[in-house]
Design an enzyme around this catalytic site. Structure first.
Site, PDB file in Angstrom:
ATOM      1  N   THR A  77       4.513  11.292 -11.136  1.00 43.07           N
ATOM      2  CA  THR A  77       4.614  12.539 -11.555  1.00 43.07           C
ATOM      3  C   THR A  77       6.171  12.857 -11.734  1.00 43.07           C
ATOM      4  O   THR A  77       6.680  13.899 -12.054  1.00 43.07           O
ATOM      5  CB  THR A  77       4.072  13.682 -10.538  1.00 43.07           C
ATOM      6  OG1 THR A  77       4.464  13.200  -9.108  1.00 43.07           O
ATOM      7  CG2 THR A  77       2.683  13.523 -10.623  1.00 43.07           C
ATOM      8  N   ALA A 115       1.932   4.109  -7.858  1.00 42.14           N
ATOM      9  CA  ALA A 115       1.071   5.093  -8.739  1.00 42.14           C
ATOM     10  C   ALA A 115       0.261   4.419  -9.695  1.00 42.14           C
ATOM     11  O   ALA A 115      -0.060   4.832 -10.782  1.00 42.14           O
ATOM     12  CB  ALA A 115       2.130   5.634  -9.686  1.00 42.14           C
ATOM     13  N   GLU A 133      -4.896   2.250  -7.114  1.00 41.02           N
ATOM     14  CA  GLU A 133      -5.523   3.432  -6.176  1.00 41.02           C
ATOM     15  C   GLU A 133      -6.712   4.245  -6.409  1.00 41.02           C
ATOM     16  O   GLU A 133      -7.337   4.562  -5.138  1.00 41.02           O
ATOM     17  CB  GLU A 133      -4.341   4.425  -6.343  1.00 41.02           C
ATOM     18  CG  GLU A 133      -2.897   4.068  -6.072  1.00 41.02           C
ATOM     19  CD  GLU A 133      -2.122   5.218  -6.371  1.00 41.02           C
ATOM     20  OE1 GLU A 133      -1.111   5.576  -5.344  1.00 41.02           O
ATOM     21  OE2 GLU A 133      -1.693   5.404  -7.575  1.00 41.02           O
ATOM     22  N   PHE A 180       0.906  -1.131  -0.047  1.00 40.90           N
ATOM     23  CA  PHE A 180       0.151   0.048  -0.050  1.00 40.90           C
ATOM     24  C   PHE A 180       0.859   1.463  -0.032  1.00 40.90           C
ATOM     25  O   PHE A 180       0.318   2.432   0.263  1.00 40.90           O
ATOM     26  CB  PHE A 180      -1.076  -0.171   1.087  1.00 40.90           C
ATOM     27  CG  PHE A 180      -1.664  -1.482   1.465  1.00 40.90           C
ATOM     28  CD1 PHE A 180      -2.532  -1.707   0.442  1.00 40.90           C
ATOM     29  CD2 PHE A 180      -1.485  -2.083   2.347  1.00 40.90           C
ATOM     30  CE1 PHE A 180      -3.142  -3.064   0.547  1.00 40.90           C
ATOM     31  CE2 PHE A 180      -2.250  -3.173   2.828  1.00 40.90           C
ATOM     32  CZ  PHE A 180      -3.083  -3.724   1.692  1.00 40.90           C
ATOM     33  N   ARG A 204       1.185  15.990  -5.445  1.00 40.87           N
ATOM     34  CA  ARG A 204      -0.030  15.112  -5.937  1.00 40.87           C
ATOM     35  C   ARG A 204      -1.250  15.530  -5.107  1.00 40.87           C
ATOM     36  O   ARG A 204      -2.548  15.577  -5.784  1.00 40.87           O
ATOM     37  CB  ARG A 204      -0.038  13.592  -5.843  1.00 40.87           C
ATOM     38  CG  ARG A 204      -1.003  12.913  -6.892  1.00 40.87           C
ATOM     39  CD  ARG A 204      -0.736  11.615  -6.714  1.00 40.87           C
ATOM     40  NE  ARG A 204       0.273  10.782  -7.727  1.00 40.87           N
ATOM     41  CZ  ARG A 204      -0.104  10.663  -9.051  1.00 40.87           C
ATOM     42  NH1 ARG A 204      -1.582  10.341  -9.203  1.00 40.87           N
ATOM     43  NH2 ARG A 204       0.634  10.199  -9.945  1.00 40.87           N
ATOM     44  N   ARG A 210      -1.274   4.263  -0.744  1.00 42.75           N
ATOM     45  CA  ARG A 210      -2.314   4.331  -1.706  1.00 42.75           C
ATOM     46  C   ARG A 210      -2.989   5.469  -2.140  1.00 42.75           C
ATOM     47  O   ARG A 210      -3.747   5.976  -1.101  1.00 42.75           O
ATOM     48  CB  ARG A 210      -3.492   3.097  -1.300  1.00 42.75           C
ATOM     49  CG  ARG A 210      -4.119   2.718  -2.406  1.00 42.75           C
ATOM     50  CD  ARG A 210      -4.985   1.295  -2.108  1.00 42.75           C
ATOM     51  NE  ARG A 210      -5.394   0.744  -3.083  1.00 42.75           N
ATOM     52  CZ  ARG A 210      -6.022  -0.476  -2.952  1.00 42.75           C
ATOM     53  NH1 ARG A 210      -6.022  -0.980  -1.628  1.00 42.75           N
ATOM     54  NH2 ARG A 210      -6.650  -1.132  -3.652  1.00 42.75           N
ATOM     55  N   PHE A 213      -1.264   8.350  -2.611  1.00 46.70           N
ATOM     56  CA  PHE A 213      -0.100   9.220  -2.792  1.00 46.70           C
ATOM     57  C   PHE A 213      -0.516  10.630  -2.596  1.00 46.70           C
ATOM     58  O   PHE A 213       0.050  11.566  -3.338  1.00 46.70           O
ATOM     59  CB  PHE A 213       0.587   8.779  -3.929  1.00 46.70           C
ATOM     60  CG  PHE A 213       2.220   9.163  -3.809  1.00 46.70           C
ATOM     61  CD1 PHE A 213       3.025   8.622  -3.333  1.00 46.70           C
ATOM     62  CD2 PHE A 213       2.661  10.459  -4.720  1.00 46.70           C
ATOM     63  CE1 PHE A 213       4.344   8.663  -3.228  1.00 46.70           C
ATOM     64  CE2 PHE A 213       3.963  10.784  -4.542  1.00 46.70           C
ATOM     65  CZ  PHE A 213       4.833   9.817  -3.727  1.00 46.70           C
TER      66      PHE A 213
END
Length: 775
Positions: free
Chosen positions: A448, A517, A719, A234, A316, A348, A350
């Site tokens: 990212t 991700a 996610e 996770f 994010r 999870r 992020f």
């Protein structure tokens, strides 16, 4: 005879039977090599201050102890930070920056001996007051662990000034422990010539490889990390596994024998980082029709004692502060604050979940301020239409289907009829109040950090027609191995029983990205397919020459290959190709196209595509106690062309329940000394079977292939489903609001524990009474 395609079939997880039977081998199940020793970490007992002295004599003299390691025993770098800041030592030397910070490691013949010996250390400290949350960090000057981000589009000041109505507020969003069933663990086995093999429970084998190499002072080529499976990750095993692997390897090098390090659950929770908790401060400009004109928001996060992944996590959060909604003018800023707590890390979503929770609070505030239904306010603010497709980071939303998903779910779950029935029930029920909410999700897919959007694979075809598959992705129960195996099986037209899924290892596929991700299937599936296509091209060229057919007359079919007018078994073609000295092994590689990101400018195209979904949740609360139940949940989720609907539905269900736990029962508590008090299942409450929705309906969006060229036009599913659980928080808010006839925004923070729900009920009741008294 044609058979059903393997890709897209709802096949069981490759390890499902082994999971149920207890036969799945995790690191702690590996037969220990002869002479294996066991390590335990010695931890600081304060959260902030200086280490004045450390007396380890009693530790060294304890029964069974083989060695005690401190920073002085590290031949390479005393650093395991995942960023360029080099701010995370393996062992503290002077500065103590969180309670439970590792000071030393003791290695003994048995795990129990190591644990008992570690408790005998005597440390002397100069203690200082710790900063434990966003408020205290801000009050002390607001030191940042990494560079903040600002996203801006349009004239926010003018947008707010011109808005017919304005409001401001703040929302607290709690953190979350990963609570993987398998704790952090590493088994290091030294080899000849300085080689080191580490079996690690990690999502990022290449990073662990680099960290172990740096700590040992050797090249990466001397270190091999192997991962067959994890018992959950996770995000908690993306960077947090570094410490345990490095200490085990350091001890193995020191002693010249295998060393295992498996912390107790309590130590694991005390040492490792969690989901970041946030405080979102916001100002919103809007009109009487519920349309948002401008948003100005600051996302402050408790990051902990070092940078870890706090930069990209808080980035994010900003990337998802819009969720599915277009803000004509927007400014969002991150505030990654240093605190004297564990270094928070990937989890999870992020940062995306925290950004979306804030977005739904904006919608909720506007809805209560205007007296409009929250779902209607959501619709009025969706991306779509001319000039309404640009995100705060200036990427165009080219695949916006949130409106269609909302419409389909609303119709299929009879949302409006149930909403009317709930309102009628609440009018007659003085104590139990029900609530319902429908919330959408738009989640960007890609790392990212652009360079992470790459993957490699290795495929061997043997002369008996069987195939060995290896790639850089790790298996943590999410079914990645199964999905990629399906891709390979379909590419060659063979059964899954002909595919051998081999453990992820840095010795076979190098320079891999973390399995994170939501990109595992996207990246590794495409890399594996690339390897398959290389082998198939060689086989086609061979067959065309051997049987004097045009290459386009050769096709791979289920279990056989058509060569012009006749067919042969796949295995026969492979045997013939081998005899003709055709290479039957290939590497594959994939790099995600179209993505780019300029962080300084706050502009770019960081996501390859978006995954969508929506959930309608119904709850019941007891207004006398704050206790509640989730009665029903309906989910419609966008997986594109699902690679495996059975696994994807499992991911949706699991992600939703995990998100529900984060927003309701999972509460992290530190005392005034900076000691984590919720460090075991007795005090930290993850959802259990009885907490699941009583009615739980999950459907995949049909006939909606990914518009981008992903593996078989599928979409990521790791996610995005977690954020569907925001509907539970909003449904609880709706139930609380019924106490005041839906005139006041409950402003329910997360996690919405029974205590917070009860506080919100009393607050709304007081507002209602004050309003009635004034009238």
């Amino acid at each position: 005879m044609e058979t059903r395609p393997i890709v897209g079939s709802p096949l069981k997880h490759d390890s499902a039977e082994k999971h149920v039977a207890g036969e799945a081998v995790y690191v702690d199940d590996i037969l220990e090599p002869a002479g294996t020793a066991h390590a335990c970490l010695g931890l600081s007992s304060i959260a902030h201050g200086r280490l004045l002295s450390l007396d380890l004599s009693a530790v060294e003299a304890a029964p069974g102890v083989l060695a005690v390691l401190t920073a002085a025993d590290i031949p390479g770098e005393n650093d395991i930070s995942s960023t360029h800041k080099h701010d995370e030592p393996v062992f503290a030397t002077e500065a103590i920056l969180h309670h439970g910070q590792p000071l030393f490691a003791v290695i003994a013949e048995t795990r129990e001996q190591a644990r008992h010996a570690a408790a005998l250390a005597k440390a002397e400290y100069e203690e200082a007051a710790p900063l434990l949350d966003v408020a205290s960090a801000r009050a002390a000057g607001g030191e940042l662990v990494t560079e903040p981000l600002k996203l801006e589009r349009g004239d926010v000041a003018a947008g707010l000034a011109a808005s017919p109505r304005r409001l401001n507020g703040a929302m607290a969003i709690g953190g979350q422990d990963h609570f993987y069933l398998e704790s952090q663990i590493a088994l290091a086995v030294p080899g000849e010539d300085g080689d080191m093999l580490v079996h690690s429970s990690t999502q990022h084998p290449s990073e662990v490889q680099h960290m172990v190499a740096a700590v040992l002072g050797v090249g990466a080529h001397a270190v091999t990390i192997e991962v067959r499976r994890m018992g959950g990750g996770f995000g908690g095993k993306e960077t947090q596994a570094n410490l345990f692997a490095c200490v085990a390897a350091l001890a193995a090098r020191k002693l010249g024998r295998p060393v295992k390090l498996r912390p107790d659950r309590d130590d694991d929770m005390v040492i490792t980082g969690k989901r970041h908790d946030f405080v979102v401060d916001y100002e919103i400009g809007f009109d009487d029709d519920g349309r948002i004109h401008a948003v100005d928001a600051v996302y402050a996060a408790r990051c902990g004692w070092n940078a870890d992944l706090s930069g990209p996590v808080t980035d994010r959060a900003l990337f998802h502060m819009d969720n599915c909604y277009f803000y004509p003018a927007v400014r969002a800023r991150s505030e990654p604050l240093r605190t004297h707590t564990v270094s928070n890390t990937a989890f999870r979503g992020f940062g995306g979940p925290q950004g979306m929770v804030g977005a739904e609070r904006f919608i909720e505030e506007v809805a209560y301020a205007t007296g409009l239904d929250p779902l209607e306010v959501r619709r009025r603010n969706l991306y779509g239409g001319e000039g309404r497709l640009t995100t705060p980071y200036h990427q165009q939303v080219e695949d916006m289907i949130a409106g269609e998903v909302i419409d389909e779910l609303e119709r299929d779950c009879h949302y409006r009829e149930r909403q009317r029935a709930i309102r009628a029930f609440n009018r007659e029920s003085p104590v139990i109040k029900r609530g319902i909410a429908l919330t959408p999700v738009k989640f960007g897919i890609s790392f990212t950090a652009t360079w992470y959007n790459q993957a490699g694979a290795l495929v061997h075809v043997y002369t008996d027609g069987t195939v060995a598959l290896n790639h850089g992705g790790t298996e943590m129960g999410q079914g990645l191995y199964q999905k990629v195996a399906q891709v390979v099986a379909q590419a060659f037209g063979i059964g899954l029983d002909r595919i051998r899924i081999t453990a992820t290892t840095t010795g076979k596929v190098p320079n891999t990205s973390a399995t994170a991700a939501s990109s595992g299937s996207d990246l590794n599936g495409m890399a594996a397919l690339d390897a398959c296509e290389t082998i198939k091209q060689r086989l086609v060229a061979f067959a065309a020459e051997r049987w004097q057919e045009a290459p386009e007359a050769i096709a791979f079919l289920p279990g056989r290959v058509r060569i012009g007018a006749h067919e042969i078994a796949f295995v026969e073609l492979v045997k013939a190709a081998y005899m003709a000295r055709v290479q039957l092994s290939a590497t594959g590689f994939y790099a995600t196209p179209k993505i780019h990101w300029d962080r300084k400018a706050g502009r770019g195209h960081p996501f390859y595509y978006f995954a969508y979904g929506a959930a309608a949740s119904e709850v019941a609360i007891d207004t006398l106690t704050g206790e509640y139940k989730v009665e029903r949940v309906d989910i419609l989720h966008d997986c594109g062309n699902s690679l495996n609907p059975a696994i994807d539905k499992g991911q949706i269900e699991g992600g939703f329940v995990q998100g529900m736990g984060w927003l309701t029962t999972e509460e992290l508590v530190w005392d005034e000394k900076g000691r984590l008090r919720t460090h075991a299942p007795s005090t930290y409450k993850i959802p259990v079977a009885s907490d699941r929705p009583r009615i739980f309906n999950v459907a995949l969006l049909e006939n909606a292939p990914n518009r981008e060229h992903t593996i078989h036009r599928s979409k990521a599913v790791g996610e995005p489903p977690l954020m569907l659980a925001i509907s539970v928080l909003q449904a609880l808010s709706d139930a609380v609001a019924s106490v005041g006839d839906h005139r006041f925004c409950p402003k329910l923070d997360a996690p919405a524990t029974p205590e917070r729900v009860l506080d919100a009920v009393e607050r709304v009741r007081a507002l209602a009474a004050a309003t009635e008294g004034a009238s």
